[in-house]
Design a protein around this motif. Structure first.
Motif, PDB file in Angstrom:
ATOM      1  N   LEU A  85     -14.864 -35.091 -31.049  1.00 60.80           N
ATOM      2  CA  LEU A  85     -14.922 -36.355 -31.781  1.00 60.80           C
ATOM      3  C   LEU A  85     -16.320 -36.953 -31.682  1.00 60.80           C
ATOM      4  CD1 LEU A  85     -12.060 -36.342 -29.897  1.00 60.80           C
ATOM      5  CD2 LEU A  85     -11.548 -38.192 -31.497  1.00 60.80           C
ATOM      6  N   VAL A 109     -14.040 -43.998 -34.326  1.00 60.67           N
ATOM      7  CA  VAL A 109     -14.147 -42.550 -34.520  1.00 60.67           C
ATOM      8  C   VAL A 109     -14.615 -42.266 -35.942  1.00 60.67           C
ATOM      9  CG1 VAL A 109     -12.869 -40.370 -34.598  1.00 60.67           C
ATOM     10  CG2 VAL A 109     -12.371 -42.052 -32.809  1.00 60.67           C
ATOM     11  N   TYR A 142     -13.633 -36.025 -36.433  1.00 61.86           N
ATOM     12  CA  TYR A 142     -12.531 -35.524 -35.601  1.00 61.86           C
ATOM     13  C   TYR A 142     -12.260 -34.080 -35.994  1.00 61.86           C
ATOM     14  CZ  TYR A 142      -7.604 -35.473 -33.855  1.00 61.86           C
ATOM     15  OH  TYR A 142      -6.410 -35.191 -33.220  1.00 61.86           O
TER      16      TYR A 142
END
Length: 478
Positions: free
Chosen positions: A342, A349, A352
């Motif tokens: 990540l 975030v 991913y």
């Protein structure tokens, strides 16, 4: 009248131009576009297990220093590793004093004094480590990143010293109020008395002096569908469209976020461009955010260890290495499996990556394999093309795609390079053969035995051990 007609014609041309632009944008050669109807949206159901930060923070290995230049290593989930780490977690570490690492001759202590190192690879934030160990320190210490804890008993007096090493390589923190005794250290070291010896080849490079037992497993796996992940990753999957390119990949997008599906639906790369204000990043907070993001978007498959890959352009790159038993899983390219990665900035975030495969708990088949040690392993390291970039040698499981819904996990010696990548160094000995002392991959001959063994019966011309007709015959250069 003529002006009105011109206006209508111009309007019609503009509309036709817009329609043509739309068709060009969404009907490019090689791209197939599918819009998912709004009514197809189904709320996502839980997939993998949830995890807590304290379960992904643990040493990648332990080095036991037995004194007199003898060392051995313990790996996660092994009996003695669990026993020692459990006892360390029950102790208290206070009164940290900061100093330069160079004030102590660590090479001398390593070979002379009994002790142990808990090594955390590329480092772990102290604030996160405090969720696992009982730490009490000032802000400077708690805001740092440490990559090892070294506990040893002075050989000339009954005194225990405990040091936490900063990831900067320049600073150490001594816990002058550590809840440890000389008897504790002697007990920890005693667990390594009958383990395989390791030789030190560099500052932090150790290689086994003899063969190391490992398990080769054939494991079945299940798979999440890309549509399941799409429901997790998009606020309203009903408005996403799917683009298929000529390379076989699929891309789900809602105009902002993108979910690229590769390897025939077995690997995903999700991106969500984020805009954050330029302020100091909190490393620990980013790890919490990453763990929660995984909990909410696919979950966990078995044991994982947190790995801090580094910070690039104010974005933290975090990885969670998957384990099977005591060893981490590394991929055999182009088949990618074994970790989740990540990119996180200020708790958000932006990228991913993960596999959609989940290993079944019980393997279909298991066989003992022996990883070669001794001169054979040392020679493999000395002749490795990128030797100068190696920061660690460790046993691992190479993930190999076998038949449908089946994966083989093959034991290997692996290396970690400065850029964080992991590569195969040396494969296990074929057929489950365990080399004996003096054989390639085996431990050195003991002095007591060397006098009673005929040299010509073991060593041929040029000093190469002979295993004529044995499992290693034909597998060694000569």
């Amino acid at each position: 009248m003529m002006d009105k007609l011109k206006t209508w014609v111009l309007t019609a041309l503009v509309i036709l131009s817009l329609i043509q632009s739309y068709l060009l944008a969404y009907s490019m050669p090689g791209l197939g576009v599918t819009t998912i109807p709004q009514q197809d949206y189904v709320p996502a159901e839980p997939m993998g297990q949830e995890e807590k930060v304290e379960n992904v923070i643990f040493p990648e290995d332990m080095v036991l220093h037995l004194g007199k230049g003898k060392h051995t290593l313990l790996y996660p989930a092994s009996n003695f590793y669990n026993l020692i780490f459990g006892k360390i977690k029950s102790r208290e570490f206070k009164g940290f004093q900061r100093s330069a690492a160079v004030v102590v001759d660590w090479d001398e202590i390593r070979d002379r004094d009994q002790g142990l190192e808990l090594r955390f690879g590329r480092g772990v934030p102290v604030e996160l480590l405090s969720k696992v160990l009982k730490l009490e320190g000032d802000t400077t210490f708690m805001d740092d990143v440490v990559n090892r804890i070294w506990i040893y008993k002075s050989s000339d007096r009954d005194e225990v010293r405990t040091y936490f090493f900063s990831g900067d390589g320049l600073t150490v923190y001594e816990s002058v109020k550590a809840d440890l005794t000389a008897q504790d250290v002697q007990m920890y070291v005693g667990y390594g008395e009958y383990q395989t010896n390791y030789r030190r080849l560099g500052q932090d490079i150790y290689t086994a002096d003899g063969p190391v037992e490992a398990m080769q497993s054939v494991v079945g796996y299940d798979s999440y569908s890309p549509e399941q992940m799409q429901r997790y990753l998009f606020f309203d999957p009903g408005v996403t469209r799917v683009i298929s390119d000529q390379g076989g990949s699929q891309i789900y997008t809602d105009g902002k976020r993108g979910l690229q599906v590769e390897q025939n639906g077995r690997w995903i790369n999700y991106t969500d461009p984020v805009s954050v204000q330029g302020q100091d990043d909190n490393k620990s907070q980013d790890v919490y955010a990453a763990i929660q993001f995984i909990n909410d978007h696919g979950g966990w498959d078995g044991m994982h260890r947190f790995v801090h890959e580094g910070t690039f352009e104010s974005v933290q790159v975090l990885r969670f290495q998957q384990y099977y038993g005591s060893f981490p899983i590394i991929p055999q390219e182009p088949f990618v499996f074994g970790s989740m990665k990540l990119r996180v900035q200020q708790g958000v975030v932006s990228e991913y990556e993960r596999s959609l495969l989940t290993l079944q708990k019980k393997p279909k088949q298991r066989n003992v394999r022996w990883l070669p040690g001794g001169d054979m392993l040392e020679s493999a390291f000395e002749n490795y093309a990128r030797k100068q970039d190696v920061t660690a040698i460790f046993p691992a499981l190479l993930s190999v795609a076998a038949e449908k819904n089946v994966m083989k996990l093959e034991p290997v010696w692996a290396v970690r390079l400065r850029d964080g990548s992991q590569k195969t160094l040396l494969q296990a000995i074929p057929g489950g053969y365990k080399p004996g002392p003096g054989e390639p991959g085996g431990a050195p001959l003991q002095k007591a035995n060397q006098d009673s063994v005929e040299p010509d019966s073991i060593v041929g011309s040029g000093g190469i051990a002979r295993l004529s007709g044995g499992p290693l015959d034909g597998h060694l250069g000569g």
